[in-house]
Structures are given as C-alpha cells and as structure tokens.
Scaffold this motif. Sequence first.
Motif, PDB file in Angstrom:
ATOM      1  N   THR A  81       0.842  -1.185   0.000  1.00 16.46           N
ATOM      2  CA  THR A  81       0.000   0.000   0.000  1.00 16.46           C
ATOM      3  C   THR A  81       0.877   1.235   0.000  1.00 16.46           C
ATOM      4  O   THR A  81       1.645   1.451   0.936  1.00 16.46           O
ATOM      5  CB  THR A  81      -0.901   0.012   1.254  1.00 16.46           C
ATOM      6  OG1 THR A  81      -1.624  -1.210   1.295  1.00 16.46           O
ATOM      7  CG2 THR A  81      -1.853   1.190   1.227  1.00 16.46           C
ATOM      8  N   LEU A  83       1.624   5.008   0.598  1.00 16.31           N
ATOM      9  CA  LEU A  83       1.057   6.054   1.447  1.00 16.31           C
ATOM     10  C   LEU A  83       0.640   7.233   0.570  1.00 16.31           C
ATOM     11  O   LEU A  83       1.339   7.613  -0.371  1.00 16.31           O
ATOM     12  CB  LEU A  83       2.091   6.485   2.481  1.00 16.31           C
ATOM     13  CG  LEU A  83       2.550   5.353   3.398  1.00 16.31           C
ATOM     14  CD1 LEU A  83       3.644   5.838   4.326  1.00 16.31           C
ATOM     15  CD2 LEU A  83       1.388   4.825   4.203  1.00 16.31           C
ATOM     16  N   HIS A 127       7.563   9.273   6.461  1.00 23.69           N
ATOM     17  CA  HIS A 127       6.773   8.167   5.956  1.00 23.69           C
ATOM     18  C   HIS A 127       7.536   7.292   4.977  1.00 23.69           C
ATOM     19  O   HIS A 127       7.245   6.115   4.835  1.00 23.69           O
ATOM     20  CB  HIS A 127       5.489   8.696   5.302  1.00 23.69           C
ATOM     21  CG  HIS A 127       4.392   8.957   6.285  1.00 23.69           C
ATOM     22  ND1 HIS A 127       3.844   7.951   7.060  1.00 23.69           N
ATOM     23  CD2 HIS A 127       3.750  10.095   6.631  1.00 23.69           C
ATOM     24  CE1 HIS A 127       2.907   8.470   7.829  1.00 23.69           C
ATOM     25  NE2 HIS A 127       2.830   9.768   7.599  1.00 23.69           N
ATOM     26  N   TYR A 130       8.864   3.950   6.114  1.00 22.86           N
ATOM     27  CA  TYR A 130       7.927   2.903   6.474  1.00 22.86           C
ATOM     28  C   TYR A 130       7.333   2.245   5.240  1.00 22.86           C
ATOM     29  O   TYR A 130       7.348   2.794   4.145  1.00 22.86           O
ATOM     30  CB  TYR A 130       6.788   3.473   7.333  1.00 22.86           C
ATOM     31  CG  TYR A 130       7.226   3.857   8.722  1.00 22.86           C
ATOM     32  CD1 TYR A 130       7.023   3.005   9.795  1.00 22.86           C
ATOM     33  CD2 TYR A 130       7.863   5.067   8.956  1.00 22.86           C
ATOM     34  CE1 TYR A 130       7.441   3.345  11.075  1.00 22.86           C
ATOM     35  CE2 TYR A 130       8.293   5.420  10.228  1.00 22.86           C
ATOM     36  CZ  TYR A 130       8.080   4.557  11.281  1.00 22.86           C
ATOM     37  OH  TYR A 130       8.504   4.893  12.540  1.00 22.86           O
ATOM     38  N   GLU A 132       3.802  -0.276   4.185  1.00 20.22           N
ATOM     39  CA  GLU A 132       2.561  -0.906   4.593  1.00 20.22           C
ATOM     40  C   GLU A 132       2.253  -2.049   3.648  1.00 20.22           C
ATOM     41  O   GLU A 132       2.494  -1.963   2.447  1.00 20.22           O
ATOM     42  CB  GLU A 132       1.401   0.088   4.593  1.00 20.22           C
ATOM     43  CG  GLU A 132       1.415   1.034   5.777  1.00 20.22           C
ATOM     44  CD  GLU A 132       0.105   1.810   5.893  1.00 20.22           C
ATOM     45  OE1 GLU A 132      -0.767   1.624   5.014  1.00 20.22           O
ATOM     46  OE2 GLU A 132      -0.032   2.592   6.843  1.00 20.22           O
ATOM     47  N   SER A 134      -0.832  -5.300   3.025  1.00 22.12           N
ATOM     48  CA  SER A 134      -1.965  -6.133   3.391  1.00 22.12           C
ATOM     49  C   SER A 134      -1.477  -7.573   3.301  1.00 22.12           C
ATOM     50  O   SER A 134      -1.075  -8.036   2.227  1.00 22.12           O
ATOM     51  CB  SER A 134      -3.132  -5.895   2.430  1.00 22.12           C
ATOM     52  OG  SER A 134      -4.175  -6.811   2.686  1.00 22.12           O
ATOM     53  N   LEU A 151       6.614  -8.385   3.758  1.00 22.09           N
ATOM     54  CA  LEU A 151       6.108  -7.043   3.514  1.00 22.09           C
ATOM     55  C   LEU A 151       6.776  -6.379   2.317  1.00 22.09           C
ATOM     56  O   LEU A 151       6.584  -5.192   2.076  1.00 22.09           O
ATOM     57  CB  LEU A 151       6.300  -6.159   4.753  1.00 22.09           C
ATOM     58  CG  LEU A 151       5.253  -6.286   5.860  1.00 22.09           C
ATOM     59  CD1 LEU A 151       5.367  -7.638   6.554  1.00 22.09           C
ATOM     60  CD2 LEU A 151       5.394  -5.166   6.876  1.00 22.09           C
ATOM     61  N   GLN A 218       3.000  -1.796  13.739  1.00 22.16           N
ATOM     62  CA  GLN A 218       1.580  -1.487  13.869  1.00 22.16           C
ATOM     63  C   GLN A 218       0.751  -2.428  13.004  1.00 22.16           C
ATOM     64  O   GLN A 218       1.131  -2.761  11.877  1.00 22.16           O
ATOM     65  CB  GLN A 218       1.319  -0.048  13.434  1.00 22.16           C
ATOM     66  CG  GLN A 218       1.916   1.006  14.365  1.00 22.16           C
ATOM     67  CD  GLN A 218       1.693   2.399  13.820  1.00 22.16           C
ATOM     68  OE1 GLN A 218       2.281   2.784  12.818  1.00 22.16           O
ATOM     69  NE2 GLN A 218       0.831   3.148  14.462  1.00 22.16           N
ATOM     70  N   ARG A 220      -3.390  -3.071  11.747  1.00 21.82           N
ATOM     71  CA  ARG A 220      -4.780  -2.626  11.737  1.00 21.82           C
ATOM     72  C   ARG A 220      -5.568  -3.495  10.766  1.00 21.82           C
ATOM     73  O   ARG A 220      -4.990  -4.176   9.911  1.00 21.82           O
ATOM     74  CB  ARG A 220      -4.892  -1.155  11.342  1.00 21.82           C
ATOM     75  CG  ARG A 220      -4.568  -0.840   9.902  1.00 21.82           C
ATOM     76  CD  ARG A 220      -4.751   0.651   9.618  1.00 21.82           C
ATOM     77  NE  ARG A 220      -4.653   0.966   8.196  1.00 21.82           N
ATOM     78  CZ  ARG A 220      -3.514   1.181   7.557  1.00 21.82           C
ATOM     79  NH1 ARG A 220      -2.361   1.141   8.225  1.00 21.82           N
ATOM     80  NH2 ARG A 220      -3.522   1.455   6.262  1.00 21.82           N
ATOM     81  N   ILE A 227      -3.485  -5.373   7.890  1.00 23.98           N
ATOM     82  CA  ILE A 227      -2.460  -4.507   7.305  1.00 23.98           C
ATOM     83  C   ILE A 227      -1.384  -4.225   8.346  1.00 23.98           C
ATOM     84  O   ILE A 227      -1.684  -3.848   9.481  1.00 23.98           O
ATOM     85  CB  ILE A 227      -3.071  -3.182   6.805  1.00 23.98           C
ATOM     86  CG1 ILE A 227      -4.112  -3.475   5.721  1.00 23.98           C
ATOM     87  CG2 ILE A 227      -1.979  -2.248   6.279  1.00 23.98           C
ATOM     88  CD1 ILE A 227      -4.944  -2.266   5.334  1.00 23.98           C
ATOM     89  N   ARG A 229       2.056  -2.032   9.238  1.00 26.63           N
ATOM     90  CA  ARG A 229       2.877  -0.858   8.921  1.00 26.63           C
ATOM     91  C   ARG A 229       4.182  -1.002   9.691  1.00 26.63           C
ATOM     92  O   ARG A 229       4.180  -1.103  10.917  1.00 26.63           O
ATOM     93  CB  ARG A 229       2.179   0.431   9.321  1.00 26.63           C
ATOM     94  CG  ARG A 229       2.966   1.693   8.985  1.00 26.63           C
ATOM     95  CD  ARG A 229       2.109   2.930   9.309  1.00 26.63           C
ATOM     96  NE  ARG A 229       2.733   4.147   8.824  1.00 26.63           N
ATOM     97  CZ  ARG A 229       3.517   4.943   9.549  1.00 26.63           C
ATOM     98  NH1 ARG A 229       3.784   4.615  10.808  1.00 26.63           N
ATOM     99  NH2 ARG A 229       4.030   6.040   9.040  1.00 26.63           N
TER     100      ARG A 229
END
Length: 662
Positions: A81, A83, A127, A130, A132, A134, A151, A218, A220, A227, A229
């Motif tokens: 994903t 950002l 950012h 990092y 992200e 799924s 990831l 993290q 979520r 997902i 992060r």
Amino acid sequence: MALFCQQEEGGGPNIPPAALPPPPPGPAAHPVHLIGPALLTPILGFPLIGPPGFTLGPPWEDASPNPNQPFFAVEVKVELTLLDKEKEVDLMSPNGKASPFSECRPNGSLGHCSDEDSMTLRPQRKHRDYIEASVCHVKDLENGQMREVDLGAGRALLIKEHGEFFAMGHKCPHYGAPLVKGVLSKGRVRCPWHGACFNITTGDIEDFPGLDSLPTFQVRVEKEKVIIRANKQALQTQRRSKAMSKCSAVINSSTGFSHVLIIGSGPAGLVCAETLRQEGFTDRIVMCTMDKHLPYDRPKLSKCLESTAEQLQLRSSDFFQMHDIEILLEKEVASVDVKTRTVTFRDGFKMEYRKLFIATGSRPKPLSYKGKDVGNVFHLRTPEDANSIATLASSKNAVIVGTSFIGMEVAAALTDKAHSVSVIGIEAVPFRKALGEKVGKALMKLFESNRVKFYMLNEVWEMRGHNGQLKEVVLKSGKVLRADVCVIGIGSSPATAFLKQSGVHMDSKGFIPVNKTMQTNIDGVFAGGDVVTFPLALRSHKKVNIPHWQMAHVHGRVAALSMMGKASEIKTVPYFWTAMFGKSIRYAGYGDGFDDVVIQGDLDELKFVAFYTKSEEVVAVASMNYDPIVSRVAEVFGSGKTIRKRDVETGDMSWLIDKGSQ
C-alpha cells in the motif's frame, strides 16, 4: 571447504565466522572508557500440536532452505500500500508506540534521574522510512496462531491471540531462529532453538539467552484485511536494543570509586550492566575482567575454533562508550574487603564500590599427569586457544581428554580438520551423567561414524614430547596415542579463590550461595553465573549450581533489579543446548539425580525426545530433530504444572494442550 561452526555448551546454529552478526553501530566520537594495557586510549508416534500447515523443520537450523522440505511459515499474497502523501514528521516510534520519548524511570537508592537528564527525543521518522502491506484476511489466522509474512522490504511475524493481531520481528536476535516455529503462550513467543522469550505486545526480551529485543509493528484491520505498517530499517535488522540512561556523574577514568563494580565480563556481568542502564541507573558502572577482549560469546569457542574475538563479540566498543559502561581489561582481582567496600587488583590498583556484583565464572579443572612441560596441551579458554588448536590439528593427530560438553564439541569441530581425533574418558559412555546411557550411546555412535576413536574407562598417564612439543599421549592402560595437540576438558570449578579472606560465604566446593535476589551473605554484594548456588523455583527452591549460558543472563538481570530496589525472583526454566556435526540437542529443566529416562522416537535415527524422571515426575527433557518440543515443555515447566511419568510413557501428548496435571 566452507567452515561451519558449532555452538555452545549449550550451543546453537552452526554458522560460518563470516556470517556472525557484526557488532551494533554506535557513535565514534564518545569518550573512551576502555582501560587496559592493550587499550589505554580508545518418538514420538504422535503429531505435535500446531496450527494448520505445521510441520517439523529441517533437522539442523543452519542448513540452507530445502525446497523439498515443508516449512512451518505459510506464504501469503502481499499487497503493498503506497502512502497517500509524505508527512514531514512521524512521531511514531519504530515499535508502533505513540510516545516520541524514552521512558525515564527512577533508579532507586543508587542515583537520581531527572526528565532533562534522561528523556531523549526519539529520531524523527518520515513516511518514506515505512512500508505498509496487506498480508492476509482476518479469518486466515485462528487464535493462537503465528504466521511469517513478507512485507516486500522484509519479513515479520504476525500473531493472533484473543482476537487481536500483533506483529513483530520474525527472527530471534540471539542466533536468528525462525520464531514462527517456536511456542506462543500467554502473550509471549518462546524461541524454538534456545528458549528465549519475547513479549508480543512490546517485543521486549523476557527470558534469555540473548541481549536484544524485537521490533514491533503497527497492525490494523480494514475491510477484513490485516495490514502491517513497519519501519524498513527495523525489518532489516530484526533486533532492537532497549532504551538506556546515561551516566550523569562527572567521572575521571582514574577515579578509584564506582557506584556499581562488576567483576567479570561474561553474560551475567554484561546483562547486569545493561539492565542497570535500562532501568534508569545514572551513576558510574565499571566492569573489570582478566580477559584482554571485550565480552564475547565464549560458548562458541568449542564449536567454531577459527573465529576471532571480534567475530564473537557481543557488544562493540562504541556500544559501551555510548551507554557509559566502563571496562577495565586485563585486570585480575586479588582480594575483596567487604568492610571498607574495596577491591584490590593484582597490579595494586584499588577501587571502592557501593554495590558489587561477582560473576567471575569458572576455571578448568587441572589434570594430573607426567610431562607437564610439554607444549601444545590446552585448556580451551580464549579465542587464541581455539585458533591455536585448529591450526595445530590441521591434518595432524588430536587427542581430547574428557567427555564434557566442551570436550566433545571440540572433538566434533576437529573431525573435518584433523588427520585423527581420539577421545579419552573415565566412564564407559560420554554424556551419561547429563543425558543418560541410552542417549550417550547413540551420540557415541554418531561420533564414531565421523572417524572419532574412543578410549573409554581410561586416564592419561603421561604426555611425551619431542623438542618440547607433544608427540604422544600415554594412557594408564599402557596404550600410546599419537598426538600433535591435546585439549583437556574434564570439567571446571568456580573461580572464587580471591574471596577466601573476604567474608563472602562460600561452600566447601567454592560456590557462593545467594538468595532468590542474588544477594550474598554480605549487604550490597551480589553474585551470579557459574560461581553461585541459587534457589531454583522449579525444584522447590533447592540451592543448585547451573553453569549454563542462559542462566547467567538471568542472574545478571535479577541482580541488577535487586540493586535498584526492584527485587525480582528467578523464575526461569533452565535451558541449554549443544551442537555436533550439524545436529543440535535441546535440553530444558533440571535433571540432576534422575532415576529413569523415557525415550520416544528413534535413537538410531537421532530423532528422539528423552524425558528424565525422578520418582513419578518428569524433571527435564532433551530432544534432537523434534523442535519445538523442548520449548513447549519449558512452557509447561514455567507454568508451575507437573508432568507425570505416565503422561509421557504412552505417547499421549495431551498434556501439551492441557499444560500438565495439577
């Protein structure tokens, strides 16, 4: 030929020296606190319980991944994903916590910690640092399951417990074991190789061996997708050092006073020093050692004979400088005066202390024989010893005296270097006292199949040399063995002779009895590691001596917390390992005095679990090629539940689920 190293008295994976993890980086422009002549300036017949897709991994952990070998981790489709937009500053810490500050904690009676002194702003992250991804659907994992996920920039361990998802580093920071093959229990993951435990919420190491914790990420859930992060750097390093306080006292390196003085630089001393800083201690810490090297992974010496001290180093010089932990190298203690709280060194230097931690380890037991002046006879103690043994044994004849773990590991390490390897033992079977006769015989066959010749029920009478160098070892039976190098490994005794007139109580064998907080009979004097007898919770607080790498870590932490007024009892389960010919034996519990051994599996195939029993209770377990069975049993022991002999005789492992009978 590629060199593979075998691990510990305890031990671990067999890794080439070049693959040893580099020392952690640190700022170079810090005041130097290294002081010394060399550094004056800077079975089972039943399935193991596990999640769907669970299979036992390869029989040795250092082997390259085998495409034909099933693996516990389940590969999943990854959706990266991007950002939406890059914010200027991200105040999230690498482990997903919202506070940008390190926690400042008081250090009890030993010092003072102010917000200004100890609260430091975490590095600000953008950012782009990092990623992200799924990684799965919410229903892909059941409660109590773990999955290794990719990831893109690295892998993470995804965990589901009590309906919540957690993500953390997927490799144990100790030797890199895949934690997905470990044991998840009560909010922590236990390493399948050596038993280290990590909190799934914080990533903090909660049981040893090892020095570092894990990064956490993290997690979520959006539209039924999980997902993660994660910080890219944390994904790559797979380790995290706990935040540490700085020393606020103005210190001159020649000052003869330290608030905490640690004698010894093994795992007990090192963990003690690091724990003090992690808990907010801001006064002076000095470690002193007879060694000329910074703390290193000594158990690897007997498995990886060609490694240097730098390759085995546990922490870099920059690490000690950055965290204000001073080290006095090549400093031998001559005496301790507990009345004046003064330590006197062999060179006449004296240092006063407020708190003292004694962790001097053990010394090899001497061997009596004729020909003491003959060269090339070693007690393995230092990297230089190990290097010399490897060099002298190359295409020559090596003799090992003693069937201790160290002696047998050296024998195994030399088989691909030496022309011949001979082992002399006073008993009929190696490892009999620790692992039992059946397991000992199976391991003896393994050695014999690798060209090791045994001379059991025998002792050394004489070492014969030519031009001062060893040429023959003569046994009391009259047998003469050709020998170009000899390694003596007949056991060890506590290195506590310097305490004889100190007032610190010792037993008849030279061990220091301590209480459950590692305190000796003298206020302010603590001890840990190989030199102590301590109350073991697993054996109704019986005073025992357990000279293992893992246990020394525990002692160091408990002693540091006690110094800080945060008394913590020893509740850990003893765990050790040994490695020979690419195969590892795990062991958990305390089997001293066992009266029977229940074997499940196939000893001839070296795929077995051995349960050591005393009366009708299982007191210890050992296994080969059955990970993570030993870590599972360690969790049962740690829960305080009892495993009965009848539980393991039938092959019914329901106690693994029920966590034993009350």
